[in-house]
Design a protein around this motif. Sequence first.
Motif, PDB file in Angstrom:
ATOM      1  N   MET A 146       0.827  -1.201   0.000  1.00 35.33           N
ATOM      2  CA  MET A 146       0.000   0.000   0.000  1.00 35.33           C
ATOM      3  C   MET A 146       0.870   1.264   0.000  1.00 35.33           C
ATOM      4  N   VAL A 147       1.914   1.246   0.836  1.00 36.02           N
ATOM      5  CA  VAL A 147       2.831   2.396   0.846  1.00 36.02           C
ATOM      6  C   VAL A 147       3.454   2.581  -0.537  1.00 36.02           C
ATOM      7  N   ALA A 148       3.945   1.463  -1.104  1.00 36.44           N
ATOM      8  CA  ALA A 148       4.656   1.555  -2.382  1.00 36.44           C
ATOM      9  C   ALA A 148       3.751   2.090  -3.481  1.00 36.44           C
ATOM     10  N   VAL A 149       2.530   1.566  -3.553  1.00 29.33           N
ATOM     11  CA  VAL A 149       1.653   1.987  -4.645  1.00 29.33           C
ATOM     12  C   VAL A 149       1.164   3.418  -4.425  1.00 29.33           C
ATOM     13  N   GLY A 150       0.848   3.772  -3.176  1.00 31.17           N
ATOM     14  CA  GLY A 150       0.443   5.146  -2.898  1.00 31.17           C
ATOM     15  C   GLY A 150       1.545   6.130  -3.274  1.00 31.17           C
ATOM     16  N   TRP A 151       2.762   5.757  -2.929  1.00 32.43           N
ATOM     17  CA  TRP A 151       3.909   6.601  -3.250  1.00 32.43           C
ATOM     18  C   TRP A 151       4.087   6.714  -4.761  1.00 32.43           C
ATOM     19  N   ALA A 152       4.033   5.569  -5.442  1.00 31.93           N
ATOM     20  CA  ALA A 152       4.207   5.550  -6.895  1.00 31.93           C
ATOM     21  C   ALA A 152       3.136   6.397  -7.579  1.00 31.93           C
ATOM     22  N   ARG A 153       1.887   6.279  -7.112  1.00 30.66           N
ATOM     23  CA  ARG A 153       0.819   7.045  -7.725  1.00 30.66           C
ATOM     24  C   ARG A 153       1.007   8.543  -7.504  1.00 30.66           C
ATOM     25  N   GLY A 154       1.466   8.913  -6.313  1.00 34.08           N
ATOM     26  CA  GLY A 154       1.581  10.344  -6.006  1.00 34.08           C
ATOM     27  C   GLY A 154       2.843  10.987  -6.559  1.00 34.08           C
ATOM     28  N   ALA A 155       3.924  10.211  -6.683  1.00 37.39           N
ATOM     29  CA  ALA A 155       5.197  10.805  -7.112  1.00 37.39           C
ATOM     30  C   ALA A 155       5.751  10.096  -8.334  1.00 37.39           C
ATOM     31  N   GLY A 156       4.861   9.474  -9.113  1.00 34.83           N
ATOM     32  CA  GLY A 156       5.289   8.633 -10.222  1.00 34.83           C
ATOM     33  C   GLY A 156       6.135   9.339 -11.254  1.00 34.83           C
ATOM     34  N   SER A 157       5.743  10.575 -11.618  1.00 33.87           N
ATOM     35  CA  SER A 157       6.479  11.216 -12.699  1.00 33.87           C
ATOM     36  C   SER A 157       7.918  11.478 -12.289  1.00 33.87           C
ATOM     37  N   GLY A 158       8.150  11.687 -10.988  1.00 32.84           N
ATOM     38  CA  GLY A 158       9.530  11.837 -10.533  1.00 32.84           C
ATOM     39  C   GLY A 158      10.262  10.507 -10.554  1.00 32.84           C
ATOM     40  N   LEU A 159       9.592   9.476 -10.069  1.00 31.85           N
ATOM     41  CA  LEU A 159      10.254   8.169  -9.943  1.00 31.85           C
ATOM     42  C   LEU A 159      10.621   7.574 -11.293  1.00 31.85           C
ATOM     43  N   ILE A 160       9.808   7.846 -12.337  1.00 31.88           N
ATOM     44  CA  ILE A 160      10.180   7.328 -13.655  1.00 31.88           C
ATOM     45  C   ILE A 160      10.959   8.358 -14.458  1.00 31.88           C
ATOM     46  N   GLY A 161      11.494   9.364 -13.738  1.00 31.41           N
ATOM     47  CA  GLY A 161      12.168  10.480 -14.398  1.00 31.41           C
ATOM     48  C   GLY A 161      13.229  10.063 -15.403  1.00 31.41           C
ATOM     49  N   ASN A 162      14.067   9.078 -15.043  1.00 27.21           N
ATOM     50  CA  ASN A 162      15.128   8.665 -15.955  1.00 27.21           C
ATOM     51  C   ASN A 162      14.560   8.235 -17.299  1.00 27.21           C
ATOM     52  N   PHE A 163      13.434   7.509 -17.268  1.00 26.73           N
ATOM     53  CA  PHE A 163      12.893   6.992 -18.521  1.00 26.73           C
ATOM     54  C   PHE A 163      12.080   8.058 -19.259  1.00 26.73           C
TER      55      PHE A 163
END
Lengths: 324, 324, 324
Positions: A146-163
Motif C-alpha cells: 500500500m505504501v509503495a503503490v500510494g507513493w508511486a501514484r503520487g510521485a510517479g512522474s519523478g520516480l520514472i524520471g530517468n525513462f
Amino acid sequence: MEVLLRLEALSRAVSALPMFPLFDAAHYVASTVALREQPGAVGVARHSPFACWFSAMLHCFGGAVLSGLMLAQPSVAPLSNTGSVLLASLVWYLVFYCPLDLVYRCAAFLPIRLVLSSMKEVSRTWKVLGGVTQARSQYKDGLLVMVAVGWARGAGSGLIGNFEQLVRGVWKPETNELLKMSYPTKVTLMGAVLFTLQQAGRLPIEEHHLVFVYTVFLVYSKVWMMLTGSASSPLAPLEAAMYRVFFALQPQEPTCTMQTCDQLSEPGNPTRSTSENSSTAGSVGLGSKVNSSDCVETQEHCLAKTEEILAQSTEHRTHLQKRK
Amino acid sequence: MEVLLRLEALSRAVSALPMFPLFDAAHYVASTVALREQPGAVGVARHSPFACWFSAMLHCFGGAVLSGLMLAQPSVAPLSNTGSVLLASLVWYLVFYCPLDLVYRCAAFLPIRLVLSSMKEVSRTWKVLGGVTQARSQYKDGLLVMVAVGWARGAGSGLIGNFEQLVRGVWKPETNELLKMSYPTKVTLMGAVLFTLQQAGRLPIEEHHLVFVYTVFLVYSKVWMMLTGSASSPLAPLEAAMYRVFFALQPQEPTCTMQTCDQLSEPGNPTRSTSENSSTAGSVGLGSKVNSSDCVETQEHCLAKTEEILAQSTEHRTHLQKRK
Amino acid sequence: MEVLLRLEALSRAVSALPMFPLFDAAHYVASTVALREQPGAVGVARHSPFACWFSAMLHCFGGAVLSGLMLAQPSVAPLSNTGSVLLASLVWYLVFYCPLDLVYRCAAFLPIRLVLSSMKEVSRTWKVLGGVTQARSQYKDGLLVMVAVGWARGAGSGLIGNFEQLVRGVWKPETNELLKMSYPTKVTLMGAVLFTLQQAGRLPIEEHHLVFVYTVFLVYSKVWMMLTGSASSPLAPLEAAMYRVFFALQPQEPTCTMQTCDQLSEPGNPTRSTSENSSTAGSVGLGSKVNSSDCVETQEHCLAKTEEILAQSTEHRTHLQKRK
C-alpha cells in the motif's frame, strides 16, 4: 467549539472536492510548465512534437502508469480516460505552442504559479489516497504494498524520471529520485505511509481529517518554499535526526573524508583555473566520514579526475589564446 | 542397496526442506554482501540509505520481480510477504550499518562465507523449481515459457543487473548477463531446462531426485570454485564444445583476426606508454576469425580508437611533466 | 463493373491470407537481416550467441512483447507459441551462422530482398489490425488505447529499439523512435489510426477493403523507396503541412536560427579541418526559427562545442604529423 465544528465541515468539504476538471487541469499545467523548464525541452518540442507530447503525458500520468505496472494492470489505462488525455494534450499544446507564448508566460507569473502549484499539491493528496486504496483492494494486509503503490501514484512522474528523460533523448544515469529524493517525493512517501496506517486502522484519525491536515501541510509547505526560495524542507531536521540515529552508527575514522568528486565530474566551466581545480580536489570534503578502503579508492579516483580536468582546461586555454 | 535407500531418504528430506527462514536468510546475507562488495556501494549506503535498501531488495527479490513482470503478475508482490521483506531489510541494515562492521566481517570470513553461499545455492534450486511450476500453471505446454520463467526466478537479480545498478547511479550498458553470462546465470539456465523437461515428463527421473542431484551439483561446484578461486566453470568444456559445433561453422578466412578493441575502450591507465598502445591495437588478436567485411570495419574502428588514445596519453604525459 | 468485382474478390482473398508460416517466415528473415546489418551485430553473434538470439527474438516479436506489457498480459506469451519461436530461431541461426553465409547473401540479394520486405509489410497489416482488435476487447471505447496498442504491435521492435540495443551492449540514449520516427513507425501509426477509426465505425469503409488498400500502400511505398533509394517518404508533404499548421504558430523572430549543433556532436571524422568546423557552427541553420532565449542558449552551446572540436582536431593533427 464552533471553530472545531467549522473545521470539521471544512475538512468534509475538502475531502469531497471533485478533482476533474479544475484540479486536474492545474496539475497538468504545473507539470507541463515543469517539463518546459527542463533544459532542451523547447528544442525537443520544435523538432519532434510527438516525443514532447509523450514526455508531457508521462509528466501528467506518470503515477498512474507506474502504479499500473506495479500492480500488473494495463499501463495504457490512463489513455482510456479520453477526457483527461484530451485536457492534458490541450494544456501541453498551449504551454508549448501558444502564439506569443502567452499561456506559458501567464503560468510562469508568480501569483498564478503559486495558485497552480497549490492546486497540484491538492490533487497529490487524492492520488496518494487513490493508490493506497487501490493496492488495498488487491493486498488486504500488505502494508508495504500500500505504501509503495500510494507513493508511486503520487510521485510517479519523478520516480520514472530517468525513462521520461530518455524519451527526450536525455540520459542521466548518475542521478535518480531514489538516490537523491526531491522534496515532493519525500513528502509523498510520508503521505503514503500516513494514509496506509490510517487505512489499516493503525492511526486514531478519520480519513477526511487526515486528508485535510495532509493537504494543508502540502499546500502550506509548497507556498512557503516557493515564496522564500528556500531549498531546505520542513522535513529536513527530522531526516537529519533519523539519519544520525540509524545510519551513522559506525565509528568514524578520523583521517579520511569523502572527496567531492561529483562536482569535478560536472561539465565544468572551461575557463576555471587549474589551481582552483586541484585545490578543490585536494582539500574539500563532505564531512561524511567513510571507512579507509573506500577512502583510498575515492582519493585515487579524484586524482585521476583532477588530472583529466587539468589536461582539458590547459588545452582549452591554449586554444583560446591561439584564437585571440 | 542400503546406500541407495539412504540416498532415497536423503533426497526426500532435501526436497522437503523449508526455505524460510534459515535458507532465505542465508540468501539475503550472501546477496547483500555481494552488493556491498560492488564498487561504490558503500558510498551509496552513506549518502542515500533508501537507494541502497532498494538495491538490496532487488538483489534479494530480483527473481520474483522479474518473473512477475514476465507473467503479468504484480511486481510488488514480494513486498506483500512482510516477513521476508523485514528479514531482508534487517539483514541489509546489519550488513551495511552494524557497529564495527561486525556482521559484514563475519559474513566475509571464508568458512562462514562458504556455508552462506552453499545455503544460497540450495535456495536457488527451490526458486528455479518454483518458477517452472508457476509458469506451468499458466502455460500448460509452453516449455520455453517454463524455462524462461524458471531461469528468471533463479537468476533474476543478475538478469536485471543493469537496472539494479541504475538505482545506485551506475550505468554500464556495454555489459549485461546476456552478453557475458556469469557462472550462476549459466547453471541456473541449465537447471531451468532440466526441471522443465522433468515437469513435462521428458526426463526419466523423479522430481525429488532431480532436486537432490541438482542441489548437490550446485553446492559442490560453488564450494569448489570458491576454494580454488577458479574462474573456469565445470560447464566450460561443454560450452566450448557446443560453441564449436553450432556457432563456428563458417569457413575461417586466414588473414584477418578480430581486433581486441574492447581492451582499448577501457578507461585506460593514463600513464601507459604510447608505443604499448599502438602495438596492442596493431597486432593482438582474439584468435576468433571473422569474415572480411567485419574485419575491415573492425580494423578501421581500432585505428581510430588507437589514434584517440595516442592523443590522450601524449597529452597526459605532457601535462604530468609540466606539473613536475 | 467487372473490375470492381474482381477487386472485391481480391481484397477478400488478401484479408483471408494465412500469415503462418510463409509471411511470418519472411518477417523473421527481413527482421534478422536488419539486425545483422547493424554495426557490431556480427561481433555479438561471435562472442555471445545467446544475446544475439535474444536480440533477434526482440526484433521478431518486439510488437507482441510491447503490446503485452501495455495491456498487462504476459510478456513471455510469444514464447508459448513454440512453432513461431522455433521458426524464428531457425531463421536467426541460418542468417548468422550458415556456412559460406549463403542464407544472408541470398536474403540480401536485391530481388529477394524486395520480395521479403514486401511480405514483411503484408504481415505488418495483420499485426496492426490484431493489436487494434485486441485492445478493443479490453477497452470498448478507448480509441486512444486502440491506436496505441495497434501501433505498438505493428512497430514494436522499433519502439523498444533502445532496449533491444542494450541487450547487445549498445546504448544510444540520444535517439529513439519517438524522437525521430522512421518511416515504418510513422506509417504504422497511420495504419493504427485508420484501423481504429474503421473498427469504431467512424470510417465508411469495410474492414477487408481497408486491409487491402493499406497493404497495397505499404507494399508499394516500400518497394518504391527500396528501388529509388529514396529516404523521403510519401507522407513527407503531409507531415510538413501538419507541422507548419500546428507547431509553427509562434511568431518567428528574424535574427536567430537554430544552430545545427547535432552534426557537431557526431563522432566526427578526425581529419576534417578546423576551418570547416568553425564555419559550420557559425553560419549554417536549419531554417526553423526559435525564440530568442533558446537562441542565446543554443549559440552558447554551439560555441562551446565548436571550441571543443577545434581543440580536439588541432590536437589530432599535431599527433598525426608527429607520427609521420
